[in-house]
Structures are given as C-alpha cells and as structure tokens.
Design an enzyme around this catalytic site. Structure first.
Site, PDB file in Angstrom:
ATOM      1  CE  LYS A   1      79.501  66.768  52.789  1.00 56.30           C
ATOM      2  NZ  LYS A   1      80.590  67.030  51.954  1.00 56.30           N
TER       3      LYS A   1
ATOM      4  NE  ARG B   1      80.805  74.418  53.608  1.00 58.29           N
ATOM      5  CZ  ARG B   1      79.617  73.691  53.356  1.00 58.29           C
ATOM      6  NH1 ARG B   1      79.688  72.652  53.747  1.00 58.29           N
ATOM      7  NH2 ARG B   1      78.649  74.436  53.029  1.00 58.29           N
TER       8      ARG B   1
END
Length: 350
Positions: free
Chosen positions: A290, A325
């Site tokens: 991210k 994740r």
C-alpha cells in the site's frame, strides 16, 4: 462514557508465558507467545479523551474487557491460530492498485494461486472487483465471471479459499463453488442482503473498516481519533452480525489500512493494533504494497514495495495479528520464521 483497553508492554515467548502463569500479564488475543503487562485505559466522552496507564493487576477492575483481549481465538475456517496465518491475494482484475491486469484470466489466476499455496499461503483470497482508491464498481455478472472458475478449480484441488466481494449473490455463489471465508471491505454493509446471506451460509466472515466508497474514500478522510473511531465502527458491525445470527467466533476484523485513511491515520492504526484485540475477534491486517509503505521507503512502484510490506507484516504479527493478507507470501513467510523464532526460541523447533 466509553472505555477502551489498549494492551502495552508486550513480552514474547518464555517471558510472556511466565508473566501469564504468574498472573502478572495477559495473553494478547489469546496468544501462547505474546503477553501484555500494562494497559492504557482510554475514556471517551463526547469530544474528550482521557488516557492513563495502569498495571495488568490494576486493570483487573475491568475484567470483562480483559477477557475479550485474553480469550483464545477458536479455529478460523479450520485454521488453528497459534501462529500468524498468511492470506495470499489473487486479484482477477484489470485495475487493482498493485497487480491489476497481471492475471489476465482464470488460467493465470489459478496458476498464481497454486504458486502462492506452494510458497506457504494458508488462505487464497480471490477478488474480481478492485477497491483501490478511485476505482469504479463492476457488475455482478462480470465479477462472477472473473472469480467463480478460479475458486472452483482451486477449491477442488484442496486449497482454502476466501471470496473478496461486497455482493451477497456472489458470496452465495462463491461459497457454493468452494470458498470457505467471506471477506467484505464494507463489513457486510454495502449489500442489504449480505448479513442474512452470510448468516445462512454459516462460514467465517472478515469485516473491514472503510470510510466512504472506494471511488472517493481518499478525498478527505477525517477522524476524531482514528483508532477509536475504527474500533467503534467494527464493534457496531460485530453487533449487527451477532444480531443476524453470525457468532463472534466466526468473525475476523480488519482495521482497513489504506481505506479512507491518510498516511498519519495508517501509521496510528499500525502502532495501536493491540487495541483491536478488545473486540474479542480474530485480527486480520492487510497493508501489503500500500501507498503508505511506499511513502516510508521512497518506493513509488506498488509492485516494488515488497520489503516495506514484509516489515509491516512482521510488525503486525508481533502485535498479535492472527491473519496477514499479503501479495508476497514467500518473503513474508521467511521473515516471520526468523522474527517469531527470535521472539519465542522455545517453540522454534530447532
């Protein structure tokens, strides 16, 4: 007034077990190798937030809240959670922020899933609709066309699958095709039928926090206190699930790093992860590749943010996250093997 308990002063391995055995500390998220010996008591009333740190012994005055933090988490979709489990990401989309378009169709996605499983993924998370900032929704038919063949084939091969979707009809079809977990970035709030469908299906669910819709969520996210606001939203969604017939032991919560949060919000959530064990549910963290990891490392290309992502995953694991994740399974598994063995030499098996 609302009271929150944030575990502090973490211990690992033998030190953690000694503290728990002597009742000088509590098991973080039911862990057998992470303990906390202090607690930050946070009191919130209107716009006022007061904080003070107390010992674990003094925190016993709030025993019910402590029990939520300390309770051992039941198996999740058949997975024992004594050590962190890895959820490998399979984006069957042309526009995901990191790997959109790389998996051109079901065959590529299936091959990628098999590779992630070989590298050590415990769960394969299949999604057919990008929820990156600025993304557009896709139709149910297109989303199903992308993911159902992948789920069916990988499930038939014995892999544990989750379906990453906001749509109730696709949840139903994906579980019928072999998915064992529902992972919804809207925490079962986008589709009014989702709560009822998930309850009827009986499989575990992942509830993620997101402020706003993916199309606009990064425009100007604002919180009074990001960790407490996210906690409150997730607590409300857990209550909604329980009212619908979904028990807490079937729920994992995800603070939603990168979903309607600024750089500062994301760092605050990552640094305060132990707070979320107070919800009494499995904690899942997804920060892989991210933008905020790139902001810290200077890496602008999402696909090159592997090392920063691995660092974040290790940090989350050492703060008790039970599921991670991730895109990069092999390097994350290797880094965790070293970090967890150093934290708990007695359990390293070497």
């Amino acid at each position: 007034m609302t009271l929150y308990l944030r575990p502090l002063s973490l211990l690992y391995g033998p030190d953690a077990r000694r503290a728990v055995g002597a009742r000088e500390g509590g098991a973080l998220g039911g862990s057998d190798f992470i303990a906390f010996t202090q607690v930050e008591l946070i009191e919130r009333a209107g716009g006022r937030i007061a904080r003070r740190v107390v010992s674990y012994k003094d925190a016993q005055a709030h025993s019910e809240k402590l029990r939520c933090i300390e309770a051992r988490r039941p198996d999740f979709a058949g997975l024992a959670l004594g050590r962190p489990k890895l959820m490998g990401i399979i984006n069957v989309t042309p526009d995901s922020f990191s790997d959109g378009g790389r998996l051109a169709g079901p065959d590529d996605a299936i091959a990628h899933g098999r590779r992630l499983a070989e590298e050590g993924a415990d769960i394969l998370d299949v999604g057919g609709e990008s929820t990156r900032p600025g993304s557009d929704a896709v139709s149910l038919a297109l989303e199903a066309e992308r993911v159902i063949p992948v789920i069916r084939t990988l499930a038939d091969a014995g892999h544990r699958l989750s379906i990453d979707t906001r749509k109730a009809a696709l949840m139903r079809d994906a579980v019928a095709a072999g998915a064992a977990i529902i992972n919804d970035v809207s925490a079962l709030s986008f589709d009014p039928e989702s709560l009822g469908v998930a309850a009827k299906l009986g499989c575990p669910v992942v509830l993620m926090h997101a402020q706003g819709d993916p199309k606009t969520m990064q425009d100007n996210p604002i919180y009074e206190d990001v960790a407490l606001d996210v906690y409150d939203m997730l607590e409300g969604r857990i209550a909604a699930c329980e009212a619908a017939g979904i028990s807490r032991h079937r729920i994992a919560i995800d603070p939603g790093i990168g979903f309607g949060k600024t750089f500062a919000h994301n760092l605050a959530l990552l640094s305060q992860l132990p707070l979320f064990h107070g919800l009494g549910a499995v904690l899942l963290v997804g920060l892989s590749r991210k933008a905020f990891t790139g902001a810290l490392t200077g890496e602008k290309k999402a696909g090159e943010r592997v090392m920063g992502s691995v660092g974040g995953a290790v940090q989350a694991a050492l703060n008790g996250a039970q599921i991670l994740r991730i895109h990069d399974v092999k390097p994350t598994r290797q880094a965790l093997a070293v970090a967890l063995a150093a934290a708990d030499p007695e359990a390293s098996g070497i």
